[in-house]
Design a protein around this motif. Structure first.
Motif, mmCIF file in Angstrom:
data_model
loop_
_atom_site.group_PDB
_atom_site.id
_atom_site.type_symbol
_atom_site.label_atom_id
_atom_site.label_comp_id
_atom_site.label_asym_id
_atom_site.label_seq_id
_atom_site.Cartn_x
_atom_site.Cartn_y
_atom_site.Cartn_z
ATOM 1 N N GLY A 15 0.816 -1.199 0.000
ATOM 2 C CA GLY A 15 0.000 0.000 0.000
ATOM 3 C C GLY A 15 0.847 1.245 0.000
ATOM 4 O O GLY A 15 2.069 1.200 -0.067
ATOM 5 N N GLY A 16 0.171 2.347 0.081
ATOM 6 C CA GLY A 16 0.822 3.640 0.086
ATOM 7 C C GLY A 16 -0.136 4.695 -0.413
ATOM 8 O O GLY A 16 -1.342 4.461 -0.505
ATOM 9 N N THR A 17 0.426 5.836 -0.710
ATOM 10 C CA THR A 17 -0.379 6.916 -1.276
ATOM 11 C C THR A 17 0.165 7.241 -2.662
ATOM 12 O O THR A 17 1.353 7.081 -2.929
ATOM 13 C CB THR A 17 -0.347 8.169 -0.386
ATOM 14 N N LEU A 18 -0.727 7.673 -3.510
ATOM 15 C CA LEU A 18 -0.364 8.021 -4.880
ATOM 16 C C LEU A 18 -0.917 9.404 -5.214
ATOM 17 O O LEU A 18 -1.958 9.802 -4.680
ATOM 18 C CB LEU A 18 -0.955 7.008 -5.866
ATOM 19 N N SER A 19 -0.251 10.095 -6.100
ATOM 20 C CA SER A 19 -0.766 11.371 -6.594
ATOM 21 C C SER A 19 -2.055 11.128 -7.373
ATOM 22 O O SER A 19 -2.303 10.019 -7.844
ATOM 23 C CB SER A 19 0.259 12.031 -7.523
ATOM 24 N N ALA A 20 -2.865 12.172 -7.525
ATOM 25 C CA ALA A 20 -4.106 12.034 -8.292
ATOM 26 C C ALA A 20 -3.806 11.501 -9.686
ATOM 27 O O ALA A 20 -4.527 10.650 -10.207
ATOM 28 C CB ALA A 20 -4.834 13.366 -8.365
ATOM 29 N N THR A 21 -2.732 12.004 -10.297
ATOM 30 C CA THR A 21 -2.209 11.447 -11.540
ATOM 31 C C THR A 21 -0.827 10.904 -11.193
ATOM 32 O O THR A 21 0.112 11.679 -10.980
ATOM 33 C CB THR A 21 -2.099 12.527 -12.633
ATOM 34 N N THR A 23 2.844 9.786 -10.802
ATOM 35 C CA THR A 23 4.066 10.210 -11.476
ATOM 36 C C THR A 23 4.807 8.992 -12.026
ATOM 37 O O THR A 23 4.539 7.857 -11.617
ATOM 38 C CB THR A 23 4.991 10.933 -10.482
ATOM 39 N N PRO A 24 5.757 9.209 -12.933
ATOM 40 C CA PRO A 24 6.553 8.071 -13.412
ATOM 41 C C PRO A 24 7.235 7.314 -12.270
ATOM 42 O O PRO A 24 7.300 6.078 -12.305
ATOM 43 C CB PRO A 24 7.567 8.724 -14.355
ATOM 44 N N ALA A 25 7.717 8.008 -11.266
ATOM 45 C CA ALA A 25 8.354 7.336 -10.123
ATOM 46 C C ALA A 25 7.340 6.486 -9.363
ATOM 47 O O ALA A 25 7.664 5.370 -8.924
ATOM 48 C CB ALA A 25 9.001 8.363 -9.192
ATOM 49 N N GLU A 26 6.127 6.997 -9.188
ATOM 50 C CA GLU A 26 5.087 6.223 -8.497
ATOM 51 C C GLU A 26 4.682 5.001 -9.317
ATOM 52 O O GLU A 26 4.445 3.924 -8.759
ATOM 53 C CB GLU A 26 3.870 7.102 -8.212
ATOM 54 N N LEU A 27 4.610 5.158 -10.625
ATOM 55 C CA LEU A 27 4.269 4.018 -11.482
ATOM 56 C C LEU A 27 5.356 2.951 -11.424
ATOM 57 O O LEU A 27 5.058 1.752 -11.392
ATOM 58 C CB LEU A 27 4.033 4.488 -12.919
ATOM 59 N N ALA A 28 6.613 3.378 -11.363
ATOM 60 C CA ALA A 28 7.715 2.419 -11.239
ATOM 61 C C ALA A 28 7.625 1.690 -9.898
ATOM 62 O O ALA A 28 7.869 0.476 -9.830
ATOM 63 C CB ALA A 28 9.056 3.136 -11.375
ATOM 64 N N LYS A 29 7.259 2.405 -8.842
ATOM 65 C CA LYS A 29 7.088 1.771 -7.532
ATOM 66 C C LYS A 29 5.946 0.762 -7.580
ATOM 67 O O LYS A 29 6.062 -0.343 -7.040
ATOM 68 C CB LYS A 29 6.817 2.823 -6.462
ATOM 69 N N VAL A 56 -3.239 1.050 -10.351
ATOM 70 C CA VAL A 56 -3.054 -0.127 -9.483
ATOM 71 C C VAL A 56 -3.642 -1.368 -10.145
ATOM 72 O O VAL A 56 -2.975 -2.399 -10.277
ATOM 73 C CB VAL A 56 -3.705 0.111 -8.097
ATOM 74 N N THR A 57 -4.889 -1.278 -10.577
ATOM 75 C CA THR A 57 -5.553 -2.460 -11.133
ATOM 76 C C THR A 57 -4.967 -2.864 -12.488
ATOM 77 O O THR A 57 -4.974 -4.045 -12.828
ATOM 78 C CB THR A 57 -7.078 -2.252 -11.236
ATOM 79 N N ALA A 58 -4.420 -1.907 -13.235
ATOM 80 C CA ALA A 58 -3.781 -2.238 -14.516
ATOM 81 C C ALA A 58 -2.559 -3.126 -14.306
ATOM 82 O O ALA A 58 -2.138 -3.827 -15.223
ATOM 83 C CB ALA A 58 -3.371 -0.961 -15.249
ATOM 84 N N ARG A 59 -2.023 -3.120 -13.098
ATOM 85 C CA ARG A 59 -0.865 -3.947 -12.772
ATOM 86 C C ARG A 59 -1.264 -5.264 -12.129
ATOM 87 O O ARG A 59 -0.447 -5.986 -11.582
ATOM 88 C CB ARG A 59 0.092 -3.158 -11.880
ATOM 89 N N GLY A 60 -2.556 -5.565 -12.195
ATOM 90 C CA GLY A 60 -3.045 -6.850 -11.708
ATOM 91 C C GLY A 60 -3.263 -6.928 -10.204
ATOM 92 O O GLY A 60 -3.459 -8.018 -9.676
ATOM 93 N N MET A 61 -3.234 -5.785 -9.533
ATOM 94 C CA MET A 61 -3.444 -5.788 -8.084
ATOM 95 C C MET A 61 -4.894 -5.460 -7.764
ATOM 96 O O MET A 61 -5.497 -4.599 -8.401
ATOM 97 C CB MET A 61 -2.516 -4.778 -7.404
ATOM 98 N N ARG A 62 -5.441 -6.162 -6.779
ATOM 99 C CA ARG A 62 -6.766 -5.837 -6.268
ATOM 100 C C ARG A 62 -6.662 -4.585 -5.403
ATOM 101 O O ARG A 62 -5.617 -4.303 -4.834
ATOM 102 C CB ARG A 62 -7.292 -6.955 -5.379
ATOM 103 N N LEU A 63 -7.784 -3.891 -5.261
ATOM 104 C CA LEU A 63 -7.852 -2.752 -4.350
ATOM 105 C C LEU A 63 -8.541 -3.169 -3.060
ATOM 106 O O LEU A 63 -9.647 -3.712 -3.084
ATOM 107 C CB LEU A 63 -8.647 -1.599 -4.978
ATOM 108 N N SER A 64 -7.883 -2.921 -1.948
ATOM 109 C CA SER A 64 -8.460 -3.130 -0.625
ATOM 110 C C SER A 64 -8.508 -1.748 0.026
ATOM 111 O O SER A 64 -7.467 -1.176 0.355
ATOM 112 C CB SER A 64 -7.581 -4.079 0.191
ATOM 113 N N LEU A 65 -9.706 -1.211 0.155
ATOM 114 C CA LEU A 65 -9.847 0.183 0.594
ATOM 115 C C LEU A 65 -10.475 0.291 1.968
ATOM 116 O O LEU A 65 -11.287 -0.517 2.369
ATOM 117 C CB LEU A 65 -10.690 0.955 -0.433
ATOM 118 N N TRP A 66 -10.101 1.336 2.696
ATOM 119 C CA TRP A 66 -10.605 1.608 4.037
ATOM 120 C C TRP A 66 -10.828 3.094 4.195
ATOM 121 O O TRP A 66 -10.289 3.875 3.435
ATOM 122 C CB TRP A 66 -9.638 1.065 5.095
ATOM 123 N N THR A 67 -11.506 3.518 5.087
ATOM 124 C CA THR A 67 -12.529 2.932 5.922
ATOM 125 C C THR A 67 -13.851 3.549 5.488
ATOM 126 O O THR A 67 -14.029 4.759 5.625
ATOM 127 C CB THR A 67 -12.272 3.224 7.418
#
Length: 103
Positions: A15-21, A23-29, A56-67
């Motif tokens: 998990g973590g936080t991502l910018s609204a759009t 960034t390339p660094a976030e996409l690499a992470k 996130v989902t384009a990379r095959g990961m499910r989203l688990s969201l709270w709360t």
């Protein structure tokens, strides 16, 4: 790979936080996180834009969201594509129609 080899059968959440759009660094992470084959990407729904959710989902990961503690916030999670939603308490009569039913 070393973690998975040392702990077979483990369930990994990332998990973590991502910018609204993102960034390339976030996409690499996200690419590095997806390589761990986590069960889900876990984050607060308020910190996730539709573009970030799609990354996130384009990379095959499910989203688990709270709360989500209301029907409106639950619906926001569903719209973002959540596979799992954490709540502190939601009585059965408050479960929105958009909630997938399980058997």
């Amino acid at each position: 790979d070393a973690f998975l080899a040392a702990c077979p059968g483990s369930t990994i959440f990332v998990g973590g936080t991502l910018s609204a759009t993102p960034t390339p660094a976030e996409l690499a992470k996200l690419d590095r996180l997806a390589a761990l084959k986590p069960w889900a990407y876990n984050t607060c729904f308020r910190q996730l834009s539709p573009a970030a959710a799609a990354a996130v989902t384009a990379r095959g990961m499910r989203l688990s969201l709270w709360t989500a503690n209301s029907s409106a916030t639950f619906d926001q999670c569903v719209k973002l594509g959540a596979y799992n939603v954490t709540t502190n308490w939601l009585p059965p009569e408050k479960v929105p129609a958009s909630c997938p039913k399980t058997k």
